[in-house]
Design an enzyme around this catalytic site. Structure first.
Site, mmCIF file in Angstrom:
data_model
loop_
_atom_site.group_PDB
_atom_site.id
_atom_site.type_symbol
_atom_site.label_atom_id
_atom_site.label_comp_id
_atom_site.label_asym_id
_atom_site.label_seq_id
_atom_site.Cartn_x
_atom_site.Cartn_y
_atom_site.Cartn_z
ATOM 1 N N HIS A 214 0.876 -1.169 0.000
ATOM 2 C CA HIS A 214 0.000 0.000 0.000
ATOM 3 C C HIS A 214 0.920 1.228 0.000
ATOM 4 O O HIS A 214 2.038 1.162 0.509
ATOM 5 C CB HIS A 214 -0.815 -0.060 1.304
ATOM 6 C CG HIS A 214 -1.891 0.973 1.437
ATOM 7 N ND1 HIS A 214 -1.625 2.269 1.805
ATOM 8 C CD2 HIS A 214 -3.229 0.889 1.294
ATOM 9 C CE1 HIS A 214 -2.771 2.941 1.872
ATOM 10 N NE2 HIS A 214 -3.758 2.130 1.564
ATOM 11 N N ASP B 9 3.220 -4.367 8.102
ATOM 12 C CA ASP B 9 1.978 -3.601 8.001
ATOM 13 C C ASP B 9 0.840 -4.617 8.114
ATOM 14 O O ASP B 9 0.577 -5.381 7.196
ATOM 15 C CB ASP B 9 1.970 -2.875 6.648
ATOM 16 C CG ASP B 9 0.595 -2.323 6.272
ATOM 17 O OD1 ASP B 9 -0.377 -2.558 7.026
ATOM 18 O OD2 ASP B 9 0.503 -1.661 5.227
ATOM 19 N N GLN C 2 -4.383 -5.131 7.032
ATOM 20 C CA GLN C 2 -5.351 -6.026 6.401
ATOM 21 C C GLN C 2 -5.323 -7.428 7.004
ATOM 22 O O GLN C 2 -6.043 -8.304 6.547
ATOM 23 C CB GLN C 2 -5.071 -6.125 4.890
ATOM 24 C CG GLN C 2 -5.200 -4.819 4.156
ATOM 25 C CD GLN C 2 -6.639 -4.348 4.056
ATOM 26 O OE1 GLN C 2 -7.582 -5.122 4.209
ATOM 27 N NE2 GLN C 2 -6.824 -3.066 3.809
ATOM 28 N N LYS D 129 -10.200 -0.780 10.473
ATOM 29 C CA LYS D 129 -10.335 -1.975 9.638
ATOM 30 C C LYS D 129 -10.611 -3.207 10.492
ATOM 31 O O LYS D 129 -10.733 -4.321 10.012
ATOM 32 C CB LYS D 129 -9.064 -2.181 8.816
ATOM 33 C CG LYS D 129 -8.836 -1.064 7.799
ATOM 34 C CD LYS D 129 -7.830 -1.469 6.757
ATOM 35 C CE LYS D 129 -7.227 -0.294 6.032
ATOM 36 N NZ LYS D 129 -8.122 0.362 5.084
ATOM 37 N N CYS E 284 -4.748 2.528 -3.557
ATOM 38 C CA CYS E 284 -3.512 3.060 -2.968
ATOM 39 C C CYS E 284 -2.348 2.106 -3.195
ATOM 40 O O CYS E 284 -1.498 1.919 -2.321
ATOM 41 C CB CYS E 284 -3.671 3.375 -1.488
ATOM 42 S SG CYS E 284 -4.865 4.660 -1.171
#
Lengths: 405, 152
Positions: free
Chosen positions: A122, A199, A202, A225, A363
């Protein structure tokens, strides 16, 4: 017993109609909807406990501080962090990554060094490193991605070199859904003494994360999220790093004492939380973690796996539709293109049928370029989605085809 | 109006036709100015080429990839501009912009001709930037002689 969950009714927003049709929300990778438990926790905090934290001696401040620090404990337990001192609240994943780039990055990366990212990232896990590299005269290196959306691990091995000062990669790709084998990747990097930032934006809503088992140095995620509010997220970092890292933003709460001659900084995590934090956000995040934990992440995983299989089959049967990202291990993301039809037009026609999907570059422009598309349409799943939602989507796509064929 | 009606209003036959088979869709090596329009929200890009003969626009063409709305808008724009003076083109640009940002149901600005089919975009605020992408590029080509303009 069915692997599917039945929790839609716990999400008040999903009971509404959109464009005169029952709302079908398939954009959870962008942001998730919030269960009543989270909304209730936010309301209760503001109605009963609201005050500033870490400051006053009065009752409300005591309660607010307890609620805020209690949320930190929940985040620590959620990630299986060894200590609550290793949890820094941030605005979200983006701010967490920027924090690491500005502190750890600035002290560890110099001219001629390399920072390694992947082609799946991302923008939030590309641009902060690009900015760092530019300011330091370092080079940004990129692990390529294979045609099915998996990382090219052979090249990753080669790119982990003596100049690599940090590997920053996503746990799960937001655009394609690829679940990266992060434990193996971290092991490879650590064998060469290279720190790793993950990261997890997600990943945390879909699978159980254990930062100690992963062996990474940094793990970042966003509350919104994860069925929590926007504006709150967290960074987990090893205590040794947080101790060594210089502070980032200056202000209240991050100090031990302030004199014009010299300011002494607070210890982590306060050292990295300047100013009044998003207290209600942290409370809401804590409530979301409680809610999701009670539901059971193993059940969430099974639910989303079953839906992903169903969705993959339904979408594969739509003539002219190509799935982008077919990794062997995937989270609930269905990214696709349709022959001769632009994703924006797909999105608009679906929207008028009450179906919310994301269209665009997600993104992740370098990734789109890698697959030779400007954009894709993306349906992404959450705990509240049902098989019926996917059937409505498939029917909607038939209509899209009729319109543009 | 129903969702169905609004959709048909947005994707009228003329738009679908120009979206599928855009006119003047080619590069122009001898263009006097060209400019690129970029929509960072979706990644769409369109390059508009203009050949001026004195005050008059001799030829206009475009290239790029976009949705049905942005492609049709660019295609219809190129058809309409040929032979116009710069001043006329500017006037058309202003009227077109006024149309797409006006309240749904309000009367359309005069003298838009075929471009009126893009009036349906008023019901779709998220798609206004698609309709104006090529027009932003045109404005840049006419005023500054080129470069890249962003819808943001």
């Amino acid at each position: 017993m069915s692997a599917l969950l039945d929790v839609k009714r716990e999400f008040p927003i999903l009971a509404q109609s959109a464009r005169g049709k029952p709302l079908v929300y398939l954009d959870s990778a962008a942001t998730t909807q919030k269960p009543r438990a989270v909304l209730e926790a936010l309301r209760r905090y503001y109605e009963e406990d609201n005050a500033n934290v870490h400051r006053a001696v009065h009752l409300l401040s005591e309660r607010a501080t307890k609620a805020y620090e209690g949320a930190r404990e929940k985040v620590a337990a959620f990630l299986n962090a060894p200590s609550i001192r290793e949890i820094v609240f941030t605005r979200g994943t983006t701010e967490a990554i920027n924090l690491v780039a500005h502190t750890f990055g600035r002290t560890r990366v110099g001219a001629g060094d390399e920072v390694l990212v992947t082609h799946l990232e991302h923008h939030s896990n590309i641009v902060p490193w690009q900015m760092l590299c530019q300011s330091k005269g370092a080079a940004l290196k990129v692990v390529p991605v294979l045609d099915n959306g998996e990382l090219d691990l052979a090249v990753l091995d080669r790119l982990l070199g003596p100049k690599t000062k940090l590997l920053a990669l996503g746990h799960v790709s937001n655009a394609l859904g690829t679940i990266n084998p992060v434990r193996d990747i971290v092991a490879k990097a650590k064998a060469k003494g290279i720190p790793v930032l993950i990261d997890g934006a997600q990943a945390v809503p879909h699978l159980k994360v254990d930062v100690q088992a992963l062996g990474c140095d940094f793990y970042a995620f966003s509350g919104h999220k994860l069925y929590g509010p926007t504006g709150i997220g967290a960074l987990w970092a090893k205590a040794e790093h947080l101790d060594a890292m210089p502070p980032w933003q200056g202000g209240g709460d991050m100090i031990a004492s302030v004199r014009f001659e010299e300011t002494l900084y607070n210890v982590p995590p306060a050292k990295f939380e300047a100013g009044t934090p998003d207290i209600s956000g942290a409370v809401g995040l804590g409530a979301a973690i409680d809610w999701l934990t009670a539901l059971g992440l193993d059940r969430v995983e099974a639910h989303e796996k079953a839906l992903l299989e169903k969705g993959t089959a339904l979408l594969s049967a739509v003539p002219g539709l190509t799935l982008v990202g077919t990794a062997r291990h995937k989270a609930g993301v269905l990214s696709f293109t349709m022959e001769g039809i632009h994703p924006h037009d797909i999105g608009t026609v679906l929207d008028r049928q009450g179906i919310a999907i994301r269209t665009g570059h997600h993104c992740a422009q370098p990734l789109m370029e890698r697959f030779g598309v400007a954009a894709t349409a993306r349906a992404s799943l959450g705990v509240y989605n049902t098989e019926a939602d996917l059937e409505v989507l498939a029917k909607g796509l038939t209509k899209v085809r009729e319109m543009f064929a | 109006m129903s969702s169905e009606g609004e959709l048909r209003d947005l994707y009228q036959e003329l738009i679908l036709d120009h979206g599928r088979r855009p006119r003047n869709f080619s590069p122009m090596p001898d263009a006097s100015a060209k400019a690129e329009g970029f929509n960072p929200l979706c990644g769409d890009r369109v390059t508009v080429f203009v050949k001026t003969e004195g005050e008059r626009i001799g030829a206009v063409s475009f290239q790029g990839s976009g949705c049905a709305i942005s492609t049709a808008s660019a295609s219809l724009m190129t058809e309409r501009l040929k032979g116009m003076t710069r001043t006329e083109a500017q006037g058309l640009l202003d009227r077109f912009h006024a149309m797409v940002i006006s309240e749904p149901g309000k009367p359309l600005p005069a003298d838009l001709g075929k471009l009126e089919v893009l009036g349906g975009v008023r019901e779709f605020p998220m798609r206004v930037k698609c309709a104006t992408l090529a027009w932003h590029a045109l404005k840049s080509a006419l005023e500054q002689g080129g470069g890249t303009v962003s819808t943001e």
